[in-house]
Design a protein around this motif. Structure first.
Motif, PDB file in Angstrom:
ATOM      1  N   LEU A  48       0.825  -1.207   0.000  1.00 46.43           N
ATOM      2  CA  LEU A  48       0.000   0.000   0.000  1.00 46.43           C
ATOM      3  C   LEU A  48       0.859   1.258   0.000  1.00 46.43           C
ATOM      4  O   LEU A  48       1.888   1.330   0.672  1.00 46.43           O
ATOM      5  CB  LEU A  48      -0.931   0.016   1.214  1.00 46.43           C
ATOM      6  CG  LEU A  48      -1.969  -1.098   1.320  1.00 46.43           C
ATOM      7  CD1 LEU A  48      -2.916  -0.824   2.482  1.00 46.43           C
ATOM      8  CD2 LEU A  48      -2.765  -1.233   0.031  1.00 46.43           C
ATOM      9  N   LYS A  49       0.401   2.255  -0.754  1.00 45.50           N
ATOM     10  CA  LYS A  49       1.068   3.558  -0.797  1.00 45.50           C
ATOM     11  C   LYS A  49       0.010   4.635  -0.627  1.00 45.50           C
ATOM     12  O   LYS A  49      -1.050   4.581  -1.255  1.00 45.50           O
ATOM     13  CB  LYS A  49       1.801   3.745  -2.133  1.00 45.50           C
ATOM     14  CG  LYS A  49       2.915   2.742  -2.380  1.00 45.50           C
ATOM     15  CD  LYS A  49       3.738   3.120  -3.617  1.00 45.50           C
ATOM     16  CE  LYS A  49       2.892   3.069  -4.884  1.00 45.50           C
ATOM     17  NZ  LYS A  49       3.710   3.351  -6.102  1.00 45.50           N
ATOM     18  N   ARG A  71      -9.102  10.282   9.440  1.00 47.40           N
ATOM     19  CA  ARG A  71     -10.035  10.354  10.566  1.00 47.40           C
ATOM     20  C   ARG A  71     -11.327   9.609  10.255  1.00 47.40           C
ATOM     21  O   ARG A  71     -11.881   8.902  11.099  1.00 47.40           O
ATOM     22  CB  ARG A  71     -10.344  11.816  10.923  1.00 47.40           C
ATOM     23  CG  ARG A  71     -11.129  11.943  12.236  1.00 47.40           C
ATOM     24  CD  ARG A  71     -11.400  13.393  12.592  1.00 47.40           C
ATOM     25  NE  ARG A  71     -10.183  14.160  12.698  1.00 47.40           N
ATOM     26  CZ  ARG A  71      -9.373  14.163  13.765  1.00 47.40           C
ATOM     27  NH1 ARG A  71      -9.677  13.410  14.807  1.00 47.40           N
ATOM     28  NH2 ARG A  71      -8.282  14.910  13.780  1.00 47.40           N
ATOM     29  N   TYR A  72     -11.794   9.745   9.009  1.00 44.11           N
ATOM     30  CA  TYR A  72     -13.037   9.072   8.633  1.00 44.11           C
ATOM     31  C   TYR A  72     -12.879   7.550   8.700  1.00 44.11           C
ATOM     32  O   TYR A  72     -13.721   6.859   9.281  1.00 44.11           O
ATOM     33  CB  TYR A  72     -13.472   9.479   7.225  1.00 44.11           C
ATOM     34  CG  TYR A  72     -14.706   8.740   6.762  1.00 44.11           C
ATOM     35  CD1 TYR A  72     -15.965   9.191   7.110  1.00 44.11           C
ATOM     36  CD2 TYR A  72     -14.604   7.558   6.018  1.00 44.11           C
ATOM     37  CE1 TYR A  72     -17.111   8.486   6.732  1.00 44.11           C
ATOM     38  CE2 TYR A  72     -15.736   6.845   5.633  1.00 44.11           C
ATOM     39  CZ  TYR A  72     -16.990   7.316   5.990  1.00 44.11           C
ATOM     40  OH  TYR A  72     -18.104   6.613   5.615  1.00 44.11           O
ATOM     41  N   ILE A  73     -11.825   7.021   8.110  1.00 47.12           N
ATOM     42  CA  ILE A  73     -11.712   5.556   8.061  1.00 47.12           C
ATOM     43  C   ILE A  73     -11.338   4.964   9.420  1.00 47.12           C
ATOM     44  O   ILE A  73     -11.768   3.862   9.751  1.00 47.12           O
ATOM     45  CB  ILE A  73     -10.729   5.085   6.970  1.00 47.12           C
ATOM     46  CG1 ILE A  73      -9.315   5.565   7.256  1.00 47.12           C
ATOM     47  CG2 ILE A  73     -11.177   5.522   5.610  1.00 47.12           C
ATOM     48  CD1 ILE A  73      -8.295   4.890   6.364  1.00 47.12           C
ATOM     49  N   LEU A  74     -10.569   5.699  10.227  1.00 44.93           N
ATOM     50  CA  LEU A  74     -10.275   5.214  11.576  1.00 44.93           C
ATOM     51  C   LEU A  74     -11.529   5.235  12.439  1.00 44.93           C
ATOM     52  O   LEU A  74     -11.671   4.441  13.371  1.00 44.93           O
ATOM     53  CB  LEU A  74      -9.181   6.060  12.223  1.00 44.93           C
ATOM     54  CG  LEU A  74      -7.763   5.872  11.671  1.00 44.93           C
ATOM     55  CD1 LEU A  74      -6.814   6.910  12.264  1.00 44.93           C
ATOM     56  CD2 LEU A  74      -7.247   4.459  11.948  1.00 44.93           C
ATOM     57  N   GLU A  83       0.121   2.893   6.469  1.00 41.87           N
ATOM     58  CA  GLU A  83      -0.181   1.847   5.493  1.00 41.87           C
ATOM     59  C   GLU A  83      -0.229   0.461   6.146  1.00 41.87           C
ATOM     60  O   GLU A  83      -1.000  -0.410   5.712  1.00 41.87           O
ATOM     61  CB  GLU A  83       0.858   1.827   4.366  1.00 41.87           C
ATOM     62  CG  GLU A  83       0.833   3.049   3.463  1.00 41.87           C
ATOM     63  CD  GLU A  83       1.770   4.148   3.923  1.00 41.87           C
ATOM     64  OE1 GLU A  83       2.293   4.866   3.059  1.00 41.87           O
ATOM     65  OE2 GLU A  83       1.986   4.277   5.149  1.00 41.87           O
ATOM     66  N   VAL A  84       0.590   0.234   7.177  1.00 40.19           N
ATOM     67  CA  VAL A  84       0.586  -1.050   7.887  1.00 40.19           C
ATOM     68  C   VAL A  84      -0.745  -1.245   8.607  1.00 40.19           C
ATOM     69  O   VAL A  84      -1.304  -2.350   8.626  1.00 40.19           O
ATOM     70  CB  VAL A  84       1.766  -1.124   8.882  1.00 40.19           C
ATOM     71  CG1 VAL A  84       1.665  -2.374   9.758  1.00 40.19           C
ATOM     72  CG2 VAL A  84       3.092  -1.106   8.133  1.00 40.19           C
ATOM     73  N   ILE A  85      -1.258  -0.184   9.182  1.00 38.29           N
ATOM     74  CA  ILE A  85      -2.548  -0.239   9.868  1.00 38.29           C
ATOM     75  C   ILE A  85      -3.666  -0.537   8.868  1.00 38.29           C
ATOM     76  O   ILE A  85      -4.524  -1.396   9.102  1.00 38.29           O
ATOM     77  CB  ILE A  85      -2.833   1.093  10.596  1.00 38.29           C
ATOM     78  CG1 ILE A  85      -1.712   1.410  11.593  1.00 38.29           C
ATOM     79  CG2 ILE A  85      -4.190   1.052  11.286  1.00 38.29           C
ATOM     80  CD1 ILE A  85      -1.553   0.404  12.689  1.00 38.29           C
ATOM     81  N   LEU A  86      -3.643   0.165   7.749  1.00 41.30           N
ATOM     82  CA  LEU A  86      -4.689  -0.013   6.740  1.00 41.30           C
ATOM     83  C   LEU A  86      -4.680  -1.427   6.164  1.00 41.30           C
ATOM     84  O   LEU A  86      -5.733  -1.991   5.849  1.00 41.30           O
ATOM     85  CB  LEU A  86      -4.516   0.998   5.609  1.00 41.30           C
ATOM     86  CG  LEU A  86      -4.512   2.484   6.001  1.00 41.30           C
ATOM     87  CD1 LEU A  86      -4.420   3.351   4.762  1.00 41.30           C
ATOM     88  CD2 LEU A  86      -5.753   2.830   6.804  1.00 41.30           C
TER      89      LEU A  86
END
Length: 471
Positions: free
Chosen positions: A30-31, A151-154, A223-226
């Motif tokens: 992911l980037k 913020r939205y996706i978290l 990116e690791v979190i996503l």
């Protein structure tokens, strides 16, 4: 912190030159890029992910009333009842159905992640997500938008409280600067540390919030979190009332659990809403908002498909065995309400015997729906009510014990055509209830254990043994 000290004790007991057998970690493809575009929209790589088992559209419901069902005294878990106003919705429900409540992560948890990863200045900027095409099998997780804000996706897309898998721990270890902390994380996801992983991660339900709290130097790229956090899924709740009698309000009940000093994500949020509704200033603020602005104060819900067909039999003369300790009694209130409605509107209807088994800790503290159940008894909508209380000194019992004491009658009732409904915890209660029935068939019908197990499987196949359980 105690948890960190426990981990350190484990590591210090290992040889200094210990090398761990680690799983293979794929390269993160992911980037992410940020821009200053004020026109923020959320875009997926394809259609947004579907709601699980959706039978309806999402409806934003207001809370018309609420009450606490358990006592404020003693060591008593908080259980609440919430009634939603669903007038104008397409939620056509009946007893035994469930709804999905669409949750969002706590603002404090989201802010903690953003702060810990030094993303405060970027959190509200629009991002664009892509993949490194040179990495084999690279793709963006379906539940992660390719364009939105962090913020939205978290807040809405990622389950921050999901228990950490080993590959995620390994990925986190690669971005942990402090050597002892990194070694602990490596050990937990190694073959040698499998028991420690079970004891300290799985059994304690540790999530990424705990890891960042304990291991201060663990600061991975976003990116690791996503790439590793699973989707934040709706939470299912049994509907307490019958839509036949009243389809403009919908009631659920729930207990507020606490894990690692955090209240349940959805139940804690609903509890806060209930308590805030008691605040006059909050009510006035709510009334002054437009419908669009008011969505922040509403609860997004949808009707779920009744995949297990957990509903009353078409033939109301069928005898019923209802087993629901604690909040597991919720759908059976709807069952009884539906039987009452039919009886009132068709007085000649003959109802089969209904026998309900309920359990809680203490009848003075957490006997939820006691008044309603006794009312159903007085009207002969419910014929028998057997209770078990596990915190009474002179007679501690669980529902399974009461079932065992009534094995002769239960087996006879099943042989006469009764349908069994079980609602509650899957891993303990539901499994133990099944064991009780197996033993009862063995002792009363002279079956082998294998034959008794097959009989229950046959009852399930013939829609006469239902389990609505959660883990």
């Amino acid at each position: 912190m105690v948890l960190l000290n426990n981990f350190l004790d484990i590591i210090e007991s290992l040889p200094a030159e210990q090398h761990f057998s680690l799983p293979v970690l794929k390269q993160n493809s992911l980037k992410i890029e940020f821009d200053n575009d004020d026109n923020v929209t959320t875009v997926y790589n394809g259609s947004p992910p579907l709601l699980p088992f959706a039978e309806s559209d999402v409806f934003y419901a207001s809370i018309s009333k609420s009450r606490r069902l358990t006592s404020l005294e003693g060591d008593c878990k908080a259980v609440y009842e919430v009634t939603f106003d669903v007038k104008g919705s397409n939620l056509n429900f009946k007893a035994g159905d469930t709804i999905g409540v669409i949750p969002h992560n706590d603002e404090s948890d989201v802010n903690f992640i953003i702060s810990h990863l030094d993303l405060t200045l970027k959190a509200d900027h629009c991002y664009t997500l892509s993949v490194d095409a040179s990495v084999k099998g690279s793709k963006i997780p379906a539940h992660v938008p390719v364009k939105s804000t962090l913020r939205y996706i978290l807040t809405n897309c990622l389950d921050l409280r999901s228990v950490l898998k080993k590959l995620f721990l390994l990925a986190l270890s690669k971005h942990t600067k402090e050597e002892k902390e990194r070694k602990i994380l490596e050990y937990l996801c190694s073959k040698e540390g499998s028991l420690a992983y079970t004891a300290h991660i799985l059994d304690k339900g540790l999530c990424v919030l705990d890891i960042f709290t304990i291991f201060k130097s663990c600061k991975p790229p976003i990116e690791v979190i996503l790439a590793n956090l699973p989707r934040l899924l709706p939470r299912p709740y049994s509907i307490v009332n019958s839509g036949l009698k009243n389809n403009v309000t919908m009631t659920i009940c729930f207990s507020v659990m606490t894990v690692n000093n955090r209240k349940g994500l959805t139940t804690g949020w609903l509890e806060n809403k209930i308590l805030n509704e008691l605040n006059l200033e909050h009510q006035l603020q709510n009334l002054s908002l437009t419908k669009e602005e008011n969505n922040d104060f509403l609860v997004p819900i949808y009707l779920r498909k009744n995949m297990s067909m957990f509903s009353l039999p078409e033939d109301l003369q069928t005898p019923l065995i209802l087993i629901g300790p604690g909040t597991g009694v919720a759908p059976f209130i709807g069952f009884l309400e539906e039987r009452e409605y039919v009886k009132e509107n068709k007085p000649d209807t003959k109802l089969g015997e209904a026998w309900l088994f309920f359990g809680c800790r203490n009848p003075e503290l957490d006997f939820i729906y006691e008044k309603e159940l006794k009312d159903f008894l007085s009207k002969e909508i419910l014929n028998k009510l057997s209770t078990a209380f596990s915190r009474i000194d002179d007679n501690k019992q669980y529902v399974q014990d009461v079932l065992s004491h009534n094995a002769v009658e239960l087996v006879q009732l099943i042989n006469d055509g009764a349908t069994v409904y079980i609602c509650g915890d899957l891993n303990t209660m539901a499994a133990q209830v099944k064991d009780v029935f197996v033993k009862a068939f063995v002792e009363q019908d002279n079956m082998t254990v294998e034959e008794a197990g097959k009989k229950i499987a046959e009852l399930q196949k013939n829609k006469r043994y239902f389990v609505d359980a959660w883990s």
